[in-house]
Write a protein that holds these residues in place. Structure first.
Motif, short mmCIF file in Angstrom:
data_model
loop_
_atom_site.label_atom_id
_atom_site.label_comp_id
_atom_site.label_asym_id
_atom_site.label_seq_id
_atom_site.Cartn_x
_atom_site.Cartn_y
_atom_site.Cartn_z
N ASP A 130 1.61 -0.30 -1.19
CA ASP A 130 2.59 -0.59 -0.14
C ASP A 130 2.18 -1.87 0.60
N TRP A 131 3.01 -2.30 1.56
CA TRP A 131 2.75 -3.59 2.21
C TRP A 131 1.45 -3.61 2.99
N ARG A 132 0.93 -2.42 3.35
CA ARG A 132 -0.35 -2.39 4.06
C ARG A 132 -1.52 -2.23 3.09
N GLY A 133 -1.22 -2.29 1.78
CA GLY A 133 -2.29 -2.24 0.79
C GLY A 133 -2.74 -0.84 0.44
N ARG A 134 -1.90 0.15 0.74
CA ARG A 134 -2.30 1.52 0.40
C ARG A 134 -1.70 1.92 -0.95
N ALA A 135 -2.53 2.54 -1.79
CA ALA A 135 -2.09 2.94 -3.12
C ALA A 135 -0.96 3.95 -3.03
N GLN A 136 0.03 3.81 -3.89
CA GLN A 136 1.18 4.72 -3.90
C GLN A 136 1.09 5.75 -5.03
N HIS A 137 0.02 5.71 -5.80
CA HIS A 137 -0.17 6.67 -6.88
C HIS A 137 -1.50 7.38 -6.66
N SER A 138 -1.61 8.61 -7.17
CA SER A 138 -2.91 9.28 -7.05
C SER A 138 -3.84 8.92 -8.20
#
Ligand SMILES: [Zn+2]
Length: 483
Positions: free
Chosen positions: A118-126
């Motif tokens: 996401d735009w804050r650099g957090r992974a969107q997949h596990s």
């Protein structure tokens, strides 16, 4: 020469976490570059990653945090194994990122990982299953702590690029030593890659084919190397193909490890897949003894080397503590990856595309096509562009004799930049003049194959596949791989 992996990471030394501001900027730079490149019609593989890492060098550490990353490397089978592992993880109910674009160097991997955060650099997949070039692995693990590293096998490949298979092993070893907390998933019958277990305290999960499967392919021990502990040449109790088999060192006793995921029987194999028996050993917790379980498994992709890839995928599931039964069930509807045993229906004619790029892989493809009990045509495409390795001398040590001796083979269409060298090699391998036809223009070739009505095996190398595939896709209404 400066080692890009740097000195071995000390125990407890954490990777550098980037600050939130440069993380946001770096992610934005990656996403915008990628979007701009796509709008101008370019796939844009490595460039967004290069831009993002210029803005924030450690961005990969941020975007991979909280995600279980599986890195898959090795000479042959990387792409198919990745696709199988992703399928297995998805079947276990988890969302999983796969770097389908095939950009498997550091910046290509960075592009895929960063642009899906996401735009804050957090992974969107596990989970993320990432195909990784053998030499790039040590660069990737500087930034990403993988849950598992899978090494499919090691064979001579593109010698002009890596300087031999021993050197490739050294490159992978550097990465393994930087990743003591990652579970290693290794081929039990490959003395080269299985020796990685000697260098690290990491947990290992082995996959392999038992002697009982009775496969005896072409034995070529030129890549086997010598025992890393005492320097003796290995002896073999049985062989699968090339230097894979039941090896042991007569000097010090180092030997094939009993695999945690073992194929114990291949009950049948055809163009649509294989039926095998697999035995899985799972630890039942700290107190319990390991439990063994053997069962039937359907693998929806043909050929012995895909049985290996399937065993590697189940082993990866064990490494991730995912349920083995779900993993084995998932293999029954696994789909082929781009160009790897990809099947096309060309007006009722079955066309199978098998990417070949080195002697071991090409010999395995020949073993598969010559096991056919129906007449067929073959299309061989040989280029020697940068994407293939400029040195194409590997065709000299490839067993074209085996292909040319097959009575079911009715026609060989040969093409590519090195068509004449290929023709020369085929003639020396015993092909008669009337067996050989120049492939010519690929659109016309596809029309001709459709009219002939015989099953076709297309065996191109990488850029050859990229040239031919559009004509085949157009004629069969198949979409592009990134769709
Ligand atoms: Zn030894």
């Amino acid at each position: 020469m400066r080692d890009p992996a740097g000195p071995a990471r000390r125990k407890g030394e954490n990777m550098k976490r980037p600050n939130p501001v440069t993380t946001v900027l770096s992610v934005a730079a990656c996403k915008l570059t990628r979007a701009a490149l796509r709008r101008t019609g370019r796939g844009g593989t490595a460039v967004p990653g290069i831009v993002a890492m210029k803005v924030e060098k450690n961005i990969l550490t941020a975007v991979s945090e909280g995600m279980k990353v599986i890195l898959v490397t090795g000479t042959n089978g990387k792409t198919t194994t990745c696709s199988m592992i992703e399928h297995v993880i998805t079947a276990c109910g988890h969302d999983c990122l796969l770097n389908k674009s095939g950009a498997n160097l550091l910046h290509g991997i960075a592009s895929d990982l960063i642009s899906t955060a996401d735009w804050r650099g957090r992974a969107q997949h596990s989970y993320a299953v990432l195909e990784c070039d053998e030499a790039a692995l040590k660069q990737v693990v500087r930034f990403v702590t993988p849950a598992a590293i899978v090494v499919t096998n090691l064979f001579s490949d593109q010698v002009d690029r890596y300087g031999g298979v021993e050197n490739t092993l050294k490159e992978i070893r550097k990465a393994v030593m930087l990743s003591p907390s990652s579970t290693l998933v290794l081929n039990a019958e490959d003395p080269l890659s299985s020796s990685l277990a000697l260098d690290t305290p990491a947990r290992t999960v082995f996959f392999g084919l038992d002697a009982s499967v009775g496969v005896q392919g072409d034995v070529d021990l030129s890549d086997a190397g010598v025992c890393p502990r005492c320097g003796s040449a290995y002896e073999y109790d049985y062989n699968i193909y090339a230097h894979l088999g039941g090896f042991r060192c007569p000097g010090c006793g180092l030997a094939r490890r009993d695999p945690d995921v073992a194929v114990t029987d291949i009950r049948g194999t055809g163009p649509s897949g294989s039926a095998v028996k697999m035995r899985v050993r799972q630890n039942g917790g700290a107190q319990a003894a390991p439990a063994q379980k053997e069962r039937e498994v359907q693998i929806a992709l043909p050929a012995v080397y895909n049985v290996y890839n399937a065993a590697a995928a189940v082993a990866a599931a064990l490494a991730l503590d995912l349920p083995a039964d779900t993993a084995m069930d998932a293999l029954s509807d696994v789909r082929s990856a781009f160009g790897r045993m990809e099947t096309f229906d060309l007006s009722g004619v079955r066309v199978q595309m098998i990417l070949v790029k080195n002697p071991a892989g090409c010999n395995q493809a020949f073993t598969y096509v010559t096991s056919s009990d129906e007449d067929y045509s073959a299309v061989l495409i040989l280029n020697n562009r940068t994407g293939d390795g400029v040195d194409f001398s590997w065709i000299e040590t490839t067993d074209y004799e085996k292909l040319c001796a097959d009575p079911h083979l009715k026609q060989i269409y040969y093409g590519g930049d090195r068509a004449e060298d290929l023709r020369d090699r085929l003639l020396r391998a015993g092909a008669s003049e009337d067996l050989l036809t120049p492939a010519g223009d690929y659109t016309a070739l596809v029309d001709r194959l459709a009219a002939e009505g015989r099953p076709v095996y297309v065996m191109p190398n990488y850029t050859g596949m990229m040239d031919l595939r559009p004509a085949l896709c157009k004629a069969t209404g198949t979409g592009d791989f990134w769709e």
